[in-house]
Design an enzyme around this catalytic site. Structure first.
Site, PDB file in Angstrom:
ATOM      1  N   LYS A 194       0.857  -1.200   0.000  1.00  0.00           N
ATOM      2  CA  LYS A 194       0.000   0.000   0.000  1.00  0.00           C
ATOM      3  C   LYS A 194       0.889   1.245   0.000  1.00  0.00           C
ATOM      4  O   LYS A 194       0.815   2.094   0.888  1.00  0.00           O
ATOM      5  CB  LYS A 194      -0.906  -0.052   1.251  1.00  0.00           C
ATOM      6  CG  LYS A 194      -1.932   1.058   1.380  1.00  0.00           C
ATOM      7  CD  LYS A 194      -3.072   0.988   0.392  1.00  0.00           C
ATOM      8  CE  LYS A 194      -3.937   2.236   0.497  1.00  0.00           C
ATOM      9  NZ  LYS A 194      -4.917   2.350  -0.606  1.00  0.00           N
ATOM     10  N   ASP A 204      -6.048  -2.667  -1.447  1.00  0.00           N
ATOM     11  CA  ASP A 204      -7.481  -2.458  -1.694  1.00  0.00           C
ATOM     12  C   ASP A 204      -7.892  -3.096  -3.019  1.00  0.00           C
ATOM     13  O   ASP A 204      -8.880  -3.841  -3.099  1.00  0.00           O
ATOM     14  CB  ASP A 204      -7.862  -0.963  -1.620  1.00  0.00           C
ATOM     15  CG  ASP A 204      -6.874  -0.027  -2.322  1.00  0.00           C
ATOM     16  OD1 ASP A 204      -5.842  -0.504  -2.836  1.00  0.00           O
ATOM     17  OD2 ASP A 204      -7.143   1.192  -2.363  1.00  0.00           O
ATOM     18  N   ASP A 222      -8.565 -14.153   5.914  1.00  0.00           N
ATOM     19  CA  ASP A 222      -9.967 -14.395   6.295  1.00  0.00           C
ATOM     20  C   ASP A 222     -10.868 -14.214   5.071  1.00  0.00           C
ATOM     21  O   ASP A 222     -11.822 -14.977   4.866  1.00  0.00           O
ATOM     22  CB  ASP A 222     -10.432 -13.455   7.416  1.00  0.00           C
ATOM     23  CG  ASP A 222     -10.273 -14.072   8.812  1.00  0.00           C
ATOM     24  OD1 ASP A 222      -9.323 -14.856   9.016  1.00  0.00           O
ATOM     25  OD2 ASP A 222     -11.100 -13.769   9.705  1.00  0.00           O
TER      26      ASP A 222
END
Ligand code: NAD
Ligand code: IPM
Ligand code: MN
Length: 357
Positions: free
Chosen positions: A188, A221, A249
């Site tokens: 990021k 993202d 997850d």
């Protein structure tokens, strides 16, 4: 005869239920192999232990664990003990204390496992996430200034050392090279102008040593979006501690849920024992009801066998899981069935026997 010492930390909630089934599978492997055996030493550490003793494990806990070849961990955390205490003083202490800096999390759709994405087959959802497991946002660096005052300030510092960043990226390149797969870095750098710019730089530097490995680099993202929209883009993935936590997850949701998500915390140098665990938590909402899915715990046993160098057995255990998933007879409620935790373990053990005999 090769004998392995396994330290078992059942922990809290569904931890004991699911580990019992993983141990059943290791015992089945031992029975079928004849030249392999496992000795289990159980430690009753966890939240109940904390409520009785005021600590999550005894002072010499790490010394005791260091005697084992591997640690098998259920889940840690339960209402009544603050999560940051229970997790920091047990799970994270072990990961950091034993320098288990690689967290290997397969995001792989097993044959027979349910997938919420339409028109995706198993070959298109087969990633290996290499999560940095020793520093980053989990370094524990920070401060809480003027606590309780109107002008209080909290700092949680992301720590990215050259040593830590290089070694995880290098490990991922080695995995990708070995498997003949692509390597994707997830970071990021557009917003995290120190840590992730550095990460991207190290990824490019180390990459020059591996001209044979095809690479890609995504912002976290966008990567989350492509995990769902087009997961076949990802083969081997390397990412930071917190991003890896969250992305796996999400990956679990794509590959059958938390009941099917396994993880290995590795010290590749084998100076310390490595730790194998399902990546789910203690699931207080279903604990004690024999409803929990033990497949993640069993998959982590397959990872343990791989790490010990018994990849043939690792593959057979994974195959046995697929047999049970395909048969669709012994599944827990999270997978739409009505079987109890131990019935799934029995079914996997039976499938394993059938494969080998
Ligand atoms: P969780 O993974 O325990 O549960 C999330 C949801 O998934 C729940 O609905 C639960 O019932 C379901 N689920 C999880 N594992 C399952 C299984 N094997 N079979 C069927 N359903 C399953 O996450 P949470 O609720 O956010 O956390 C509960 C506690 O566990 C907290 O204290 C948390 O800090 C801790 N935790 C520990 C670990 C670990 O020890 N490795 C990992 C994650 C969370
Ligand atoms: C995991 C868990 C842990 C983590 C928590 C319980 C500290 O969520 O293993 O994914 O964040 O690493
Ligand atoms: Mn997690």
């Amino acid at each position: 005869m090769k004998n392995y010492q396994i330290a078992v930390i059942n922990g809290d909630g569904i931890g004991p239920e699911v580990l019992r089934e993983g141990i059943k599978i290791l015992n089945t492997v031992s029975e079928l192999d004849g030249a392999l055996s496992f000795n289990f030493k159980e430690y009753d550490w966890g939240c109940q232990y904390y409520l009785k003793n005021g600590c999550m494990m005894p002072m010499d806990g790490m010394d005791r664990l260091s005697q084992s070849d591997a640690i098998y961990l259920g889940a840690v955390g339960y209402p009544g003990v603050p999560d940051h205490i229970s997790l920091w003083d047990l799970l994270l202490t072990i990961r950091k204390g034993f320098d288990q800096y690689v967290n290997l999390r397969p995001i792989k759709l097993l044959d027979g496992a349910p997938c919420p994405l339409k028109d995706v087959d198993a070959s298109e959802l087969d990633m290996l996430v290499v999560r940095e497991n020793s520093e980053g946002e989990y370094a524990g660096a920070g401060d809480w200034l003027y606590k309780g005052k109107p002008h209080e300030v909290v700092l949680q510092t992301g720590v990215f050392s050259r040593h830590g960043t290089e070694r995880i990226i290098r490990y991922a390149f080695e995995e990708a090279r070995k498997a003949g797969k692509t390597l994707t870095s997830i970071s990021k750098g557009n917003a995290l102008n120190y840590s992730m710019v550095f990460w991207d730089q190290v990824f490019a530097e180390v990459g020059r040593e591996y001209p044979d490995v095809k690479t890609a680099s995504y912002l976290v993202d966008a990567a989350s979006m492509f995990f769902v929209k087009d997961p076949k883009r990802f083969e081997v993935v390397v990412t930071s501690n917190l991003f890896g936590d969250i992305l796996t997850d999400l990956g679990a949701a794509l590959t059958g849920g938390m009941g099917l998500a396994a993880g290995a915390n590795l010290n590749p140098e084998r100076k310390y024992p490595s730790m194998f665990e399902p990546i789910h938590g203690s699931a207080p909402d279903i604990a004690g009801q024999n409803k929990s899915n033990p497949m993640a715990a069993i998959w982590s046993v397959s990872q343990m066998l791989d790490f010990f160098g018994h990849e043939d057995w690792g593959a057979q255990v994974l195959g046995a899981l697929e047999d049970v998933l395909r048969e669709h007879k012994y599944l827990t409620p999270d997978l739409g069935g009505t079987a109890a935790t131990y019935e799934v373990g029995d079914a996997v053990a039976a499938a394993l026997r059938k494969r080998v005999k």
